[in-house]
Design an enzyme around this catalytic site. Structure first.
Site, PDB file in Angstrom:
ATOM      1  N   HIS A  37       0.839  -1.207   0.000  1.00 25.71           N
ATOM      2  CA  HIS A  37       0.000   0.000   0.000  1.00 25.71           C
ATOM      3  C   HIS A  37       0.875   1.259   0.000  1.00 25.71           C
ATOM      4  CE1 HIS A  37      -2.719  -2.924   2.215  1.00 25.71           C
ATOM      5  NE2 HIS A  37      -3.463  -2.564   1.196  1.00 25.71           N
ATOM      6  N   ARG A 188      -3.894 -10.105   4.689  1.00 25.31           N
ATOM      7  CA  ARG A 188      -4.330 -11.422   5.200  1.00 25.31           C
ATOM      8  C   ARG A 188      -3.157 -12.287   5.659  1.00 25.31           C
ATOM      9  NH1 ARG A 188      -8.715 -10.747   1.173  1.00 25.31           N
ATOM     10  NH2 ARG A 188     -10.664 -10.793   2.342  1.00 25.31           N
TER      11      ARG A 188
END
Ligand code: PAF
Length: 283
Positions: A37, A188
């Site tokens: 990100h 995750r």
């Protein structure tokens, strides 16, 4: 302190003001930010003087049995990371009803690109993704928006949506960011136990195996896919899919070439991980 916007109304206003100073770049995320990100925010900062990052765990893209409730969250840490990476402000809707108010009933219905792979395993997933991203594009009217290639199918589906619906936002894809050992970064990964973490590396090893066989001259699609399935199996991973597809329309190729992409989704325990890459790319 990085400005934090909590309502769709204020987000629209903040973006309107920002666009007076030049182009606006958007980085939509579901939070629990990692280096992948951060690389998107940094790239967005190179492209535009103002970068709006969004943090919203979008319920519309999760099926009832999926991990919406336990999806990892860390708003404080995320805000610090956004600021350090160069975001100008963050839109984190105060709750799901900020994006889906009572009476909400209009969804974006993506086409064939959304059908195979994750679209087949997670029915309705891309409808939810497209709907929230279309709303973010409409609110922000950003010149460009940045997405990671780890979700390569998502990138294609969103790009096609933006084109088909004339949304006016240029959809930019950025390379996968990996751990040193090759595991693709994902929020995750936080679910993985110490026993599952080494097994999760099987996705990267399977991709590397396919690339090595391709480099050695193998072009037969079923043979390459079999080698991938065996590698996943050896790592104790349960494959959801492991398929070769063309990188533009996601069709099955008659024969592999350097641009053919391997797409993998596999379970390490209960955690579903995805990865992908072109066969002709260096590992
Ligand atoms: O890739 C994600 O994190 C999400 O699917 C996105 C694009 C932010 C939409 O919720």
């Amino acid at each position: 302190m990085l400005p934090l916007v909590r309502t769709a109304h204020d987000f629209r206003r903040a973006c309107q003001e920002a666009r007076l100073d030049g182009p606006l770049a958007l980085v939509p995320t579901m939070g629990y930010l990692h280096e992948g990100h951060i690389s998107l925010i940094r790239a967005a900062r190179q492209a535009a003087p103002t970068v709006a990052a969004t943090i919203f765990v979008n319920p519309a893209q999760f099926a009832p049995h999926e991990d919406l409730q336990r999806y990892p969250r860390d708003m404080e840490g995320d805000l610090r990371k956004c600021e350090a990476a160069g975001a100008s402000f963050v839109f984190a809707p105060s709750g799901p009803e900020e994006m889906y108010p009572p009476g909400f009933q209009t969804y974006v219905d993506p086409g064939p690109l959304a059908q195979p792979l994750c679209g087949a395993s997670r029915p309705g997933h891309f409808r939810g993704v497209c709907t929230v991203v279309a709303k973010l594009f409409a609110l922000s009217r950003a010149e460009c928006a940045f997405f990671g290639e780890k979700d390569y199918q998502q990138l294609l589906v969103i790009r096609r949506m933006a084109h088909d619906l004339n949304l006016g936002t240029d959809v930019v894809g950025r390379p996968i960011v990996r751990e040193k050992d090759g595991l693709a970064l994902s929020s995750r990964n936080a679910y993985l136990s110490s026993e599952e973490r080494p097994r999760a590396l099987g996705l990267w090893r399977a991709l590397s195996e396919a690339r090595a066989r391709f480099a050695a001259g193998e072009r037969d699609v079923p043979t390459l896919e079999r080698a991938v399935a065996e590698t996943l199996d050896r790592h104790g991973l349960r494959a959801d899919y492991a398929e070769l597809r063309d990188p533009v329309e996601l069709q099955r190729p008659a024969q592999a070439d350097g641009s053919t992409r391997l797409f993998i989704a596999a379970f390490a325990g209960k955690t579903r991980l995805i990865d992908n890459g072109a066969l002709g790319e260096a590992g």
